[in-house]
Design an enzyme around this catalytic site. Structure first.
Site, PDB file in Angstrom:
ATOM      1  N   HIS A   1       0.857  -1.194   0.000  1.00 37.13           N
ATOM      2  CA  HIS A   1       0.000   0.000   0.000  1.00 37.13           C
ATOM      3  C   HIS A   1       0.889   1.238   0.000  1.00 37.13           C
ATOM      4  O   HIS A   1       2.116   1.129   0.141  1.00 37.13           O
ATOM      5  CB  HIS A   1      -0.966  -0.020   1.182  1.00 37.13           C
ATOM      6  CG  HIS A   1      -0.352   0.062   2.545  1.00 37.13           C
ATOM      7  ND1 HIS A   1       0.617  -0.810   3.003  1.00 37.13           N
ATOM      8  CD2 HIS A   1      -0.567   0.936   3.572  1.00 37.13           C
ATOM      9  CE1 HIS A   1       0.939  -0.494   4.235  1.00 37.13           C
ATOM     10  NE2 HIS A   1       0.252   0.577   4.611  1.00 37.13           N
TER      11      HIS A   1
ATOM     12  N   HIS B   1       1.276   3.836   1.996  1.00 37.74           N
ATOM     13  CA  HIS B   1       1.762   4.556   3.173  1.00 37.74           C
ATOM     14  C   HIS B   1       3.284   4.646   3.099  1.00 37.74           C
ATOM     15  O   HIS B   1       3.954   3.706   2.661  1.00 37.74           O
ATOM     16  CB  HIS B   1       1.323   3.854   4.465  1.00 37.74           C
ATOM     17  CG  HIS B   1      -0.083   4.189   4.861  1.00 37.74           C
ATOM     18  ND1 HIS B   1      -0.850   3.397   5.685  1.00 37.74           N
ATOM     19  CD2 HIS B   1      -0.862   5.266   4.540  1.00 37.74           C
ATOM     20  CE1 HIS B   1      -2.043   3.960   5.860  1.00 37.74           C
ATOM     21  NE2 HIS B   1      -2.074   5.097   5.175  1.00 37.74           N
TER      22      HIS B   1
ATOM     23  N   ASP C   1       5.766   4.451   5.102  1.00 39.82           N
ATOM     24  CA  ASP C   1       6.685   3.483   5.722  1.00 39.82           C
ATOM     25  C   ASP C   1       6.804   2.194   4.906  1.00 39.82           C
ATOM     26  O   ASP C   1       7.581   1.300   5.258  1.00 39.82           O
ATOM     27  CB  ASP C   1       6.293   3.188   7.187  1.00 39.82           C
ATOM     28  CG  ASP C   1       4.862   2.733   7.363  1.00 39.82           C
ATOM     29  OD1 ASP C   1       3.988   3.172   6.597  1.00 39.82           O
ATOM     30  OD2 ASP C   1       4.593   1.936   8.290  1.00 39.82           O
TER      31      ASP C   1
ATOM     32  N   HIS D   1      -7.282  -1.984   5.987  1.00 44.18           N
ATOM     33  CA  HIS D   1      -6.412  -0.896   6.401  1.00 44.18           C
ATOM     34  C   HIS D   1      -7.069   0.432   6.024  1.00 44.18           C
ATOM     35  O   HIS D   1      -8.138   0.445   5.421  1.00 44.18           O
ATOM     36  CB  HIS D   1      -5.041  -1.086   5.751  1.00 44.18           C
ATOM     37  CG  HIS D   1      -3.928  -0.350   6.418  1.00 44.18           C
ATOM     38  ND1 HIS D   1      -3.800  -0.267   7.790  1.00 44.18           N
ATOM     39  CD2 HIS D   1      -2.876   0.351   5.913  1.00 44.18           C
ATOM     40  CE1 HIS D   1      -2.723   0.444   8.079  1.00 44.18           C
ATOM     41  NE2 HIS D   1      -2.152   0.843   6.957  1.00 44.18           N
TER      42      HIS D   1
ATOM     43  N   ASP E   1       0.022  -4.434   6.613  1.00 38.16           N
ATOM     44  CA  ASP E   1      -0.706  -3.564   7.548  1.00 38.16           C
ATOM     45  C   ASP E   1      -2.178  -3.942   7.501  1.00 38.16           C
ATOM     46  O   ASP E   1      -2.815  -3.833   6.450  1.00 38.16           O
ATOM     47  CB  ASP E   1      -0.564  -2.090   7.139  1.00 38.16           C
ATOM     48  CG  ASP E   1       0.765  -1.492   7.577  1.00 38.16           C
ATOM     49  OD1 ASP E   1       1.695  -2.262   7.826  1.00 38.16           O
ATOM     50  OD2 ASP E   1       0.841  -0.247   7.656  1.00 38.16           O
TER      51      ASP E   1
ATOM     52  N   HIS F   1       6.513  -5.026  11.917  1.00 39.19           N
ATOM     53  CA  HIS F   1       5.835  -3.721  11.858  1.00 39.19           C
ATOM     54  C   HIS F   1       5.557  -3.192  13.270  1.00 39.19           C
ATOM     55  O   HIS F   1       4.448  -2.763  13.591  1.00 39.19           O
ATOM     56  CB  HIS F   1       4.526  -3.842  11.059  1.00 39.19           C
ATOM     57  CG  HIS F   1       3.979  -2.534  10.581  1.00 39.19           C
ATOM     58  ND1 HIS F   1       2.999  -1.844  11.273  1.00 39.19           N
ATOM     59  CD2 HIS F   1       4.259  -1.782   9.501  1.00 39.19           C
ATOM     60  CE1 HIS F   1       2.693  -0.734  10.610  1.00 39.19           C
ATOM     61  NE2 HIS F   1       3.437  -0.669   9.527  1.00 39.19           N
TER      62      HIS F   1
HETATM   63 ZN   LIG Z   1       2.877   0.616   7.975  1.00 34.47          ZN
HETATM   64 ZN   LIG Z   2      -0.150   1.480   6.560  1.00 39.06          ZN
END
Ligand SMILES: [Zn+2]
Ligand SMILES: [Zn+2]
Length: 301
Positions: free
Chosen positions: A60, A62, A64, A140, A210, A268
């Site tokens: 995804h 995001h 990070d 998520h 996530d 994570h």
């Molecule tokens: Zn993450």
């Molecule tokens: Zn995320």
């Protein structure tokens, strides 16, 4: 298959943890899963031969999980890479990469193939001679998918001595390894089970980056040999986990238990935890074969 963990952190910076990224080696193929900031430094540090990398899977968008990608792609170009590179992700990655390249004036020396996939259905997105990759829809805050790597059934093993006993010609061996019986010149039929031994069972690895706790995930990763599942929090932060669409270590273990996987790796981790002993304790209370993912660690699938 062999999994190498490059990063186990989440969210903001935390000394001693890198952002999410992993390398999965399957035969001669290398697959990169997620590419958080600093991933290229980790690849370099761990001596990964990343010129062999042909496929990158991003769960995804995001930061990070993706902010290391533009740097990595640019570095490939600085090394005059010519081999094409395929990217798999939920929609939006092409815009992110192309916009950054345009603004920063980056021109690549190789071809980039974008494969933007639907993150809310399970479908097969990649296949080669040895394995298939499927999406694993996750729950998520933005479209997010895990990836399931499943080896294809492998050929049976030929019993070497039988080749001599029946003077089996070389060209007949592939069919026998696929399960066929052998018909001799005199018409006799030798059943396959006398000629071969069973193949090694195909292995499977699932990467769930996530996600909030989701029973549907357990259905999709059922029986995999190795499951990586995020475990951002411990149980005292269960409310926060639900609010931010993340999981606790216990919830990750519950998915592993329900899915009957071989082994669970947790990752994570939130930067609020210095020490991860409680994650491990909570997970093992639910599912015994649980471990903390370790950066630089190699895990046989
Ligand atoms: Zn993450
Ligand atoms: Zn995320």
């Amino acid at each position: 298959m062999l999994l190498t963990i490059l990063g186990t952190g989440s969210g903001g910076p935390f000394l001693g943890r890198n952002f999410t990224s992993q390398i999965l080696r399957a035969g001669n193929d290398l697959f990169l899963l997620d590419c958080g900031e600093g991933t290229q430094m980790q690849l370099f540090r761990l001596g990964v031969r990343y010129d062999r990398l042909r496929h990158i899977f991003i769960s995804h968008l995001h930061g990070d999980h993706v902010f290391g990608l533009v740097g990595l792609l640019t570095s490939f170009s600085l090394k005059n890479r010519t081999a094409p590179l395929a990217l798999y992700s939920p929609p939006g990655l092409r815009e992110l990469v192309e916009t950054t390249f345009r603004v920063c004036g980056v021109r690549l020396s190789y071809r980039l193939d974008f494969n933007e996939v639907e993150a809310d259905v399970s479908s097969r997105v990649f296949e080669n001679a040895g394995l298939e990759v499927w999406t694993v829809p996750l729950r998520h805050r933005v479209p997010c998918t895990g990836w399931l790597f499943r080896e294809k059934p492998r050929p049976r093993h030929m019993r070497g001595e039988m080749i001599e006993v029946y003077s089996i010609p070389y060209e007949k061996i592939p069919a026998l390894k696929a399960g066929a019986d052998l018909t001799l010149p005199d018409g006799r039929v030798i059943p396959n089970r006398e000629l071969t031994t069973p193949s090694d069972p195909p292995r499977a690895y699932a990467f769930c980056s996530d996600t909030a706790f989701s029973e549907a995930v357990a259905d999709m990763v059922r029986g995999v040999d190795l499951l990586y599942h995020e475990a951002t929090f411990t149980s005292d932060e269960e409310e926060e986990a639900a609010f931010s669409f993340h999981s606790t270590a216990g919830q990750a273990a519950e998915i592993a238990r329900r899915a009957g996987v071989g082994r669970l790796l947790l990752g994570h981790f939130s930067g609020r935890y210095q020490d991860l002993e409680q994650h491990l304790r909570e997970a093992r209370a639910v599912f015994d074969a649980a471990d903390l993912a370790e950066e630089g660690g190699h895990y046989e699938v």
